[in-house]
Write an enzyme that holds these catalytic residues in place. Structure first.
Site, PDB file in Angstrom:
ATOM      1  N   GLY A  13      38.797  83.399  17.801  1.00  0.00           N
ATOM      2  CA  GLY A  13      38.535  83.864  16.449  1.00  0.00           C
ATOM      3  C   GLY A  13      37.422  84.888  16.446  1.00  0.00           C
ATOM      4  N   ARG A  46      45.247  79.283  19.407  1.00  0.00           N
ATOM      5  CA  ARG A  46      46.442  78.729  18.766  1.00  0.00           C
ATOM      6  C   ARG A  46      47.588  79.738  18.725  1.00  0.00           C
ATOM      7  NH1 ARG A  46      42.196  76.809  15.483  1.00  0.00           N
ATOM      8  NH2 ARG A  46      41.935  74.534  15.549  1.00  0.00           N
ATOM      9  N   LYS A 107      29.035  72.692  15.889  1.00  0.00           N
ATOM     10  CA  LYS A 107      27.998  71.822  15.323  1.00  0.00           C
ATOM     11  C   LYS A 107      28.536  70.461  14.906  1.00  0.00           C
ATOM     12  CE  LYS A 107      28.606  74.729  11.301  1.00  0.00           C
ATOM     13  NZ  LYS A 107      29.249  75.799  12.107  1.00  0.00           N
ATOM     14  N   ASP A 203      27.621  71.244   6.230  1.00  0.00           N
ATOM     15  CA  ASP A 203      27.342  72.131   7.362  1.00  0.00           C
ATOM     16  C   ASP A 203      25.859  72.092   7.728  1.00  0.00           C
ATOM     17  OD1 ASP A 203      28.135  74.703   9.055  1.00  0.00           O
ATOM     18  OD2 ASP A 203      26.352  75.240   7.898  1.00  0.00           O
ATOM     19  N   LYS A 207      23.724  70.574  11.265  1.00  0.00           N
ATOM     20  CA  LYS A 207      22.691  71.305  12.000  1.00  0.00           C
ATOM     21  C   LYS A 207      21.361  70.553  11.987  1.00  0.00           C
ATOM     22  CE  LYS A 207      24.919  75.641  10.650  1.00  0.00           C
ATOM     23  NZ  LYS A 207      24.845  76.816   9.755  1.00  0.00           N
TER      24      LYS A 207
END
Length: 436
Positions: A13, A46, A107, A203, A207
């Protein structure tokens, strides 16, 4: 020069393509600093047919990314697939079991399975590196693990999610409300189509759990992070904070203190906070991340920079690869996994400080008296109270207040006393005021 470091790269990506471009652009510089060439030998993703704007023909393609670890011509596996479980975790386990070094930007996987992977890597004598998992291109993991290694870290806090920070700082600059700013952020590519992990603090919590383990030598304990997002912050809250001399930021905060049994307890919170305009974090705008670490000898250390994107995150991935090429292994979380301390979650109610509260109430007589009575009964002292405008008869108005210094448990009690009140049309918004 030594033999090349041979790399298998899973995930093509934005970040994976960025790693390939960085290694091509800075090949000589990276080789000189590594003491050997860094050579990608195998890739996987993918969709093989997708045009990524890079030439993949020099690399062997693997349809099954989890099989990359079995290749004899691979020294290190780079996992950029994402997700706490599934193929990413299978690849990580396979790599370590096969005696391969592992570099990841994942993460969620480290927050949920970092203890297991660290223990396995130490037993296998291989590297587990995850600089890119926290704050993109900012070398905060390396800064804590190496640069501040001589310090007892007393507190870690900061802006850990660029999407949330972009939304809040844009609301601050434009006066727009949350929903329209989120929509603009999605159209500009700053927010995902499903922004839940970013705007609800998940998120940032991933972290923070990693930073607490590295900084404090604690077991990773993601489940104990007290997490609240920014979706309830209104333009009126931004304006009121500005009038009081603050900005609103989503802050991840962790610290340790000694509990009743003289054992350390760990506080981990991700919540929107009021930040004094004189604080370094108040000036962090846009999709930028910033982390503050307080060391007992170094004092306040500020790490700031781009928290996401192909270039910054690829930079962190390749920095880890350079460490692997140099033969640097070390404990992934600063100390061996067996020496990490399983700390009890701290009760936040005993913490003392100022708090901002915003109530959405019906416009009728007696509402302010009801709110102030609850504050009195909870032993909360009010520094200032403002009713923000007057709606049409029967409509809603906002009541905002700032408390004096006091225990957070008092504020929680006051909110509990008001629960179920017919005067309140929504749960109160409670935000800690960060000390300068």
């Amino acid at each position: 020069m030594a033999q090349p470091l041979r790399i298998a790269l899973a995930g093509l990506g934005t970040v994976g393509a960025g790693v390939i471009r960085l290694l091509e652009s800075n090949r000589d510089l990276v080789s000189a600093r590594s003491g050997r060439e860094l050579e990608i030998v195998s890739v996987s993703a993918r969709d093989r047919s997708r045009d990524r704007g890079i030439d993949l023909s020099p690399y062997a393609w693997e349809d099954d990314m989890t099989a990359m670890a079995a290749r004899d011509d691979v020294d290190v596996v780079v996992e950029l697939v994402g997700g706490s479980d599934g193929p990413a975790l299978a690849l990580a386990r396979n790599a370590i079991d096969a005696g391969k070094n592992l570099v990841t930007a994942n993460k969620a996987m480290i927050a949920h399975h970092g203890m297991e992977l660290a223990s396995a890597a130490e037993s296998a004598g291989v590297s587990l590196k995850f600089e890119a998992a926290v704050a993109g291109g900012i070398p905060v993991i390396k800064g804590l693990r190496e640069g501040a290694a001589a310090n007892a870290i007393e507190q870690i806090y900061g802006i850990l999610n660029g999407t949330a920070n972009y939304i809040l700082s844009t609301m601050e600059a434009t006066g727009a409300d949350f929903s329209s700013t989120l929509k603009d952020a999605q159209e500009l590519g700053y927010a995902e189509a499903d922004p839940t992990f970013d705007i609800e603090g998940v998120d940032a919590a991933h972290k923070l759990a990693i930073l607490a383990a590295v900084g404090f030598g604690a077991h990773i304990d993601f489940d104990s992070v007290d997490c609240e997002g920014i979706s309830r912050v209104r333009a009126a809250d931004i304006a009121q904070a500005d009038a009081l001399g603050y900005v609103i930021r989503l802050i991840g905060m962790a610290d340790i203190e000694m509990g009743d049994a003289a054992a350390p307890v760990l506080l981990q919170q991700v919540k929107p906070c009021l930040v004094p305009k004189g604080h370094p974090l108040a000036h962090v705008t846009g999709a930028t991340n910033a982390v503050v670490a307080e060391g007992n000898f170094a004092g306040r250390l500020l790490f700031q920079g781009a928290g996401a994107g192909d270039g910054p995150t690829a930079s962190a991935v390749v920095a880890d690869l350079i460490d692997v090429a140099r033969g640097e292994i070390g404990a992934p979380f600063s100390v061996p996994s067996g020496e990490l301390v399983a700390m009890q979650p701290a009760e936040s109610g005993g913490r003392v400080g100022q708090t901002y509260l915003r109530f959405t109430v019906t416009d009728k007589p007696g509402v302010l008296a009801e709110i102030t009575a609850a504050m009195r009964d909870a032993d909360v002292s009010i520094e200032s109270l403002i009713q923000q405008g007057r709606a049409n008869d029967g409509g809603e108005v906002l009541v905002a207040m700032v408390t004096h210094d006091g225990p957070e448990s008092g504020v929680s009690k006051a909110v509990e006393l008001l629960s179920g009140s017919e005067s309140l049309t929504a749960p109160p918004l409670v935000m800690k005021i960060l000390e300068e």
